[in-house]
Every structure is written in C-alpha cells, then in structure tokens.
Scaffold this active site. Sequence first.
Site: not given
Length: 341
Positions: A46, A73
Amino acid sequence: MQRCLHLAELGAGCVAPNPMVGAILVHQGRIIGEGYHRQYGEPHAEVNCINSVLEEDLPLISQSTLYVSLEPCSHFGKTPPCADLIIDMKIPEVVIACRDIYSEVNGLGIKKLIHSGVIVVEGVLEKEARELNKRFFTFHRLQRPYVILKWAQSSDHFIAGPERSVVKISNEYANRLVHKWRSEEASLLVGTHTALYDNPALTTRLWTGSDPVRLVIDKELMLPASLQLFDRKVKTFVFNYVNNETNEMLSYIQLNREEDMLEQIMKVLYLKKIISILVEGGAGLLGSFFKAGLWDEARVITNKDLTIGNGTEAPQLRNAVLFHTAHLLNDEVSYYLRGGK
C-alpha cells in the site's frame, strides 16, 4: 485484483515471513498508482502504491479506490500500519481479496477502516489470493512451515544407483527449474546420506534470488567439515542429538532423542519464522514425511529415457493428487498436492 496478484508475485522469495501483497489505486477506471511488498522489513504494498502516484495525480487519491490482495495491516511491526495510511490519505474505498490470518491483524485492519468511514469490499478473487500465499496461511494456521517434497527419479523409479552411487538424472533445464524452486522457499532440508554422498551446495547459483536457509540432519555429527554445506557461505542449521551451538552462519540445534524428530524440526522452524521448506532428500527422509502426513506438495522430476535397474528406490507417493504436469525435453515434471487437506 488480478493485477494486484501479479504484482504480489514479484515479491516471491524476498518477503518471507511476510506474505506477498500487491496493491493498485484506481481513479475512474485509470490506474494512478501501483506497488507490491518488495523486501521483508521494507514498505508494504500500500505504501509503495501510494508513493508511486505522480505529482499531478496526488489530488485524485482521495477520490480513488484502492485494490489490495490482502487485508491492510493494523499494527506496528517493521513498518507502521497500512490501515492508518489509507485513513490519513482519505481513500474512500478499499477492495480486498482476503483477510490476513495473522493474529495481530485478522479483521482488525478492516474494522479500523470501516470505523473511519472507509467503504470496504471483501472476497474478490479470494481463492486465488489464498493460493498465492499458501505458505503464509499454512504457517499461521498449522504453526509449521509449508512443506514441499522434491526428488528426481529414473523411468523405473530409482533415485540413485547401487550402493548409493550418484547418477545424473535430470537435465540442465530441470536443474535450473529446481534452483528457481529453491529461490522461492525459505529453507532447504537434506538428510545425512544425501549430504555425505551428494555433497550438495543447496544454493540458487543457477537462478537469480536469495539462497534459502540450509538445513541438514546429522544426528550424531558424523558428517565431515569439508562438505559444501559447512562452508559458512549461507546460513545453515544442523539438527542433531549431540550439540547445541548458535553461530551467525552455521548453527547446531540439539534435538531430544526421546521425541519425534520431524515434529521437533517443524517446531524449531516455526519459532524461527521459517515459513516454507523444500525437502530434497534422501529417500528415507522423504518417506518419513510421507509416513507422517507432514507435507503439502510433492514435485517429482522423471527422466523418461533413463533406466537404472537397481539401487535406491524413489519414495512412494502417499495420498497424493496430481494437479499439473510439464515437460522439459526428456524430463517430466509432476506436481502433487496432499489429498484430504
């Protein structure tokens, strides 16, 4: 999402024990950013995706959809939480292939995004995403490495000649393929006889990529120090019943004679966060994995033009399901999954 999976696969052999992850940022049907997790300890997919957005497209981030092959996460590890970055960048929608099974994430990233008003869509190409990270999921679900058994055999099912004499079985193309397999796994394991008679280096010298951790079973520490496995060029663990000594490149790990050897090895590798293991022999060691049902894949290279007639017999496949076959000249490469999983 298919593009995310393709990107994620570029991290094979480099990100373990983390999963392979790919991400793309889409604005009105146009990809404005993409990235993948390149190296363990470095930024996640990301982050790389958002950092790839051109300066003129930066205002579009808050109007775009982020596609990612695994749940972002939500905890601080080697890097900050990706869920926080998504929220800070005001990305309004996130499409996720599958949830992260790791206990410190496992739905918490999704929960954090939803709580902050982000629209979350799950389950897009979920099966394919789980298959891509089968090592990661097996490691966390079963608390052991993903186990791949590999050997080369003659057409009459021998892996060595009489008195363990070495016979060249696979061709140069199959050998290069094996080195590619090595580059994709966290560790390689051989038994005492294979180490002694074959003297393998167990490196990826015929393929680009990092060398996996070398593992050898030497119960009574009878192998000579002159073997390539002990050259200290690659991190190596020696499983034995005699000595326990930790060094930077060559460590001796003492096992309990009264307990199951394979179970102890699996426990050690789990604690050391080694998520996959390629078992390259010998026949007895491979057979013990089959007998214990402690395997996930088997890869068998068969030289269709070679017969040996007598010698060390190849392991017997047990509870195996053939799922793919390829041919490299006279070598047939068969891929099996363990049945009943």
